[in-house]
Scaffold this motif. Structure first.
Motif, PDB file in Angstrom:
ATOM      1  N   ALA A   1       0.832  -1.197   0.000  1.00 22.76           N
ATOM      2  CA  ALA A   1       0.000   0.000   0.000  1.00 22.76           C
ATOM      3  C   ALA A   1       0.870   1.251   0.000  1.00 22.76           C
ATOM      4  O   ALA A   1       1.938   1.278   0.617  1.00 22.76           O
ATOM      5  CB  ALA A   1      -0.908   0.012   1.225  1.00 22.76           C
ATOM      6  N   SER A   2       0.416   2.274  -0.709  1.00 21.27           N
ATOM      7  CA  SER A   2       1.067   3.573  -0.617  1.00 21.27           C
ATOM      8  C   SER A   2       0.727   4.183   0.743  1.00 21.27           C
ATOM      9  O   SER A   2      -0.144   3.684   1.476  1.00 21.27           O
ATOM     10  CB  SER A   2       0.576   4.495  -1.729  1.00 21.27           C
ATOM     11  OG  SER A   2      -0.790   4.834  -1.523  1.00 21.27           O
ATOM     12  N   LYS A   3       1.377   5.279   1.092  1.00 27.18           N
ATOM     13  CA  LYS A   3       1.094   5.923   2.380  1.00 27.18           C
ATOM     14  C   LYS A   3      -0.363   6.365   2.465  1.00 27.18           C
ATOM     15  O   LYS A   3      -1.019   6.178   3.493  1.00 27.18           O
ATOM     16  CB  LYS A   3       2.029   7.121   2.581  1.00 27.18           C
ATOM     17  CG  LYS A   3       3.472   6.746   2.891  1.00 27.18           C
ATOM     18  CD  LYS A   3       4.304   7.980   3.192  1.00 27.18           C
ATOM     19  CE  LYS A   3       5.730   7.598   3.542  1.00 27.18           C
ATOM     20  NZ  LYS A   3       6.571   8.796   3.849  1.00 27.18           N
ATOM     21  N   ALA A   4      -0.873   6.951   1.375  1.00 31.32           N
ATOM     22  CA  ALA A   4      -2.259   7.416   1.374  1.00 31.32           C
ATOM     23  C   ALA A   4      -3.235   6.247   1.483  1.00 31.32           C
ATOM     24  O   ALA A   4      -4.228   6.313   2.219  1.00 31.32           O
ATOM     25  CB  ALA A   4      -2.543   8.216   0.111  1.00 31.32           C
ATOM     26  N   GLU A   5      -2.950   5.162   0.765  1.00 30.54           N
ATOM     27  CA  GLU A   5      -3.822   3.989   0.813  1.00 30.54           C
ATOM     28  C   GLU A   5      -3.802   3.347   2.191  1.00 30.54           C
ATOM     29  O   GLU A   5      -4.842   2.947   2.718  1.00 30.54           O
ATOM     30  CB  GLU A   5      -3.376   2.978  -0.246  1.00 30.54           C
ATOM     31  CG  GLU A   5      -3.607   3.455  -1.672  1.00 30.54           C
ATOM     32  CD  GLU A   5      -2.863   2.625  -2.698  1.00 30.54           C
ATOM     33  OE1 GLU A   5      -3.176   2.751  -3.898  1.00 30.54           O
ATOM     34  OE2 GLU A   5      -1.955   1.843  -2.311  1.00 30.54           O
ATOM     35  N   ALA A   6      -2.613   3.260   2.791  1.00 32.23           N
ATOM     36  CA  ALA A   6      -2.493   2.671   4.126  1.00 32.23           C
ATOM     37  C   ALA A   6      -3.279   3.495   5.136  1.00 32.23           C
ATOM     38  O   ALA A   6      -3.955   2.956   6.024  1.00 32.23           O
ATOM     39  CB  ALA A   6      -1.019   2.582   4.529  1.00 32.23           C
ATOM     40  N   SER A   7      -3.225   4.814   5.004  1.00 34.05           N
ATOM     41  CA  SER A   7      -3.956   5.680   5.920  1.00 34.05           C
ATOM     42  C   SER A   7      -5.461   5.483   5.778  1.00 34.05           C
ATOM     43  O   SER A   7      -6.183   5.382   6.778  1.00 34.05           O
ATOM     44  CB  SER A   7      -3.574   7.140   5.652  1.00 34.05           C
ATOM     45  OG  SER A   7      -4.338   8.009   6.464  1.00 34.05           O
ATOM     46  N   GLU A   8      -5.935   5.399   4.556  1.00 38.46           N
ATOM     47  CA  GLU A   8      -7.373   5.274   4.323  1.00 38.46           C
ATOM     48  C   GLU A   8      -7.921   3.946   4.842  1.00 38.46           C
ATOM     49  O   GLU A   8      -9.057   3.880   5.330  1.00 38.46           O
ATOM     50  CB  GLU A   8      -7.676   5.413   2.833  1.00 38.46           C
ATOM     51  CG  GLU A   8      -9.148   5.541   2.514  1.00 38.46           C
ATOM     52  CD  GLU A   8      -9.399   6.018   1.095  1.00 38.46           C
ATOM     53  OE1 GLU A   8     -10.338   6.794   0.888  1.00 38.46           O
ATOM     54  OE2 GLU A   8      -8.644   5.600   0.179  1.00 38.46           O
ATOM     55  N   LEU A   9      -7.116   2.889   4.763  1.00 45.28           N
ATOM     56  CA  LEU A   9      -7.567   1.560   5.198  1.00 45.28           C
ATOM     57  C   LEU A   9      -7.051   1.190   6.591  1.00 45.28           C
ATOM     58  O   LEU A   9      -7.187   0.039   7.012  1.00 45.28           O
ATOM     59  CB  LEU A   9      -7.125   0.504   4.184  1.00 45.28           C
ATOM     60  CG  LEU A   9      -7.831   0.546   2.828  1.00 45.28           C
ATOM     61  CD1 LEU A   9      -7.222  -0.469   1.871  1.00 45.28           C
ATOM     62  CD2 LEU A   9      -9.324   0.313   2.975  1.00 45.28           C
ATOM     63  N   ALA A  10      -6.476   2.160   7.302  1.00 48.15           N
ATOM     64  CA  ALA A  10      -5.981   1.935   8.666  1.00 48.15           C
ATOM     65  C   ALA A  10      -4.971   0.794   8.722  1.00 48.15           C
ATOM     66  O   ALA A  10      -5.016  -0.070   9.598  1.00 48.15           O
ATOM     67  CB  ALA A  10      -7.144   1.667   9.626  1.00 48.15           C
ATOM     68  N   LEU A  11      -4.045   0.787   7.755  1.00 41.54           N
ATOM     69  CA  LEU A  11      -3.021  -0.243   7.668  1.00 41.54           C
ATOM     70  C   LEU A  11      -1.664   0.337   8.059  1.00 41.54           C
ATOM     71  O   LEU A  11      -1.467   1.556   8.046  1.00 41.54           O
ATOM     72  CB  LEU A  11      -2.931  -0.787   6.240  1.00 41.54           C
ATOM     73  CG  LEU A  11      -4.179  -1.455   5.673  1.00 41.54           C
ATOM     74  CD1 LEU A  11      -3.993  -1.723   4.187  1.00 41.54           C
ATOM     75  CD2 LEU A  11      -4.470  -2.745   6.414  1.00 41.54           C
ATOM     76  N   SER A  12      -0.725  -0.538   8.355  1.00 40.43           N
ATOM     77  CA  SER A  12       0.650  -0.115   8.544  1.00 40.43           C
ATOM     78  C   SER A  12       1.231   0.282   7.195  1.00 40.43           C
ATOM     79  O   SER A  12       0.824  -0.240   6.150  1.00 40.43           O
ATOM     80  CB  SER A  12       1.490  -1.250   9.151  1.00 40.43           C
ATOM     81  OG  SER A  12       0.950  -1.678  10.379  1.00 40.43           O
ATOM     82  N   ALA A  13       2.178   1.192   7.205  1.00 43.78           N
ATOM     83  CA  ALA A  13       2.812   1.624   5.962  1.00 43.78           C
ATOM     84  C   ALA A  13       3.412   0.424   5.243  1.00 43.78           C
ATOM     85  O   ALA A  13       4.108  -0.400   5.847  1.00 43.78           O
ATOM     86  CB  ALA A  13       3.897   2.658   6.253  1.00 43.78           C
TER      87      ALA A  13
END
Length: 259
Positions: free
Chosen positions: A206-218
């Protein structure tokens, strides 16, 4: 690295430690939302170096069971069980029964589902979606962007791109709730009968933005899925660009053996 009796290689100590931590999480000893013991605590517990613990934690993070928060250490993920996506999810009977695919699957797995609509409106078609729709890049299409939750946790984003000439006379497709059976049911109501759905999948970080949106680790793994909805007339009337948290989905497909 040592050698076991009979010439077999012994399991590295950091792997043993990682496996033990993972087992503690799966057994509920370490519960969702709890912090994994700190590096110094694990050093004391296992009598190994900090380097060994750091290597062990790399393995633990790879399991997808924990997430690392900057300055806070690793925390056990409070994420729902994996749910299945199968070739049956777009059956016409489900649409006629008033259930969109995501809601139908979630209900079958006993989960509480929620869909948050982020945007509905005109948009210039991105290059890949335009190619699949058979229009020029930049052509105006209808975009519907959603964020899907399962038991309160974001697990998937999806953006549908639909040809403007198809949707302009279907007002329900401009509404947050298009009605029972979702957008596919509304398209079929207006004469666009589906013949097949074609999906392509790619796993990647995941990119940083995608990780943030899905509540994932970078850098957490995600599955990028693009689906084409094709009618009996051979036209693609929707392209759905979807991004899913990889630890939340098992992909199950039935593949006919006969011609």
């Amino acid at each position: 690295m040592g050698t076991a009796v009979g010439g077999e290689r012994s399991v590295p100590r950091y792997v043993q430690i990682a496996e033990e931590i993972v087992q503690q999480i799966r057994a509920g000893v370490l519960k969702p939302g709890e912090m994994v013991p700190s590096e110094s605590e694990l050093v004391d517990r296992y009598g190994v170096s900090g380097g060994t613990i750091r290597k062990a934690m790399v393995e633990v993070r790879a399991s997808g069971l924990v997430e690392t928060r900057h300055g806070k250490g690793s925390i056990v993920k409070d994420r729902p069980p994996v749910r299945h996506r199968s070739s049956d999810r777009f059956r016409r009977s489900l649409r006629q029964g008033g259930k969109a695919a995501y809601l139908a699957e979630s209900a079958q797995s006993g989960a509480t589902a929620k869909v948050s609509v982020l945007y509905i409106g005109p948009m210039e078609a991105p290059e890949d979606a335009a190619r699949r729709l058979g229009v020029s890049a930049g052509t105006q299409v209808l975009a519907r962007r959603r964020l899907y939750f399962r038991n309160g946790t974001p697990v998937e984003t999806a953006t549908s791109y639909l040809p403007w000439d198809v949707v302009k006379d279907i007002p329900e497709l401009f509404a947050e709730n298009p009605g029972g059976g979702g957008i596919y049911a509304r398209l079929e109501d207006h004469g666009h009968e589906f013949a097949e759905f074609v999906e392509t999948l790619q796993a990647r970080p995941a990119s940083k933005a995608e990780a943030s949106e899905l509540a994932l680790s970078a850098g957490a793994p995600v599955v990028h899925l693009v689906r084409e909805a094709r009618t009996t007339e051979g036209r693609v009337v929707e392209v759905c660009d979807t991004l899913m948290a990889a630890d939340q989905f098992i992909f199950e497909y039935r593949i006919p053996a006969a011609d």
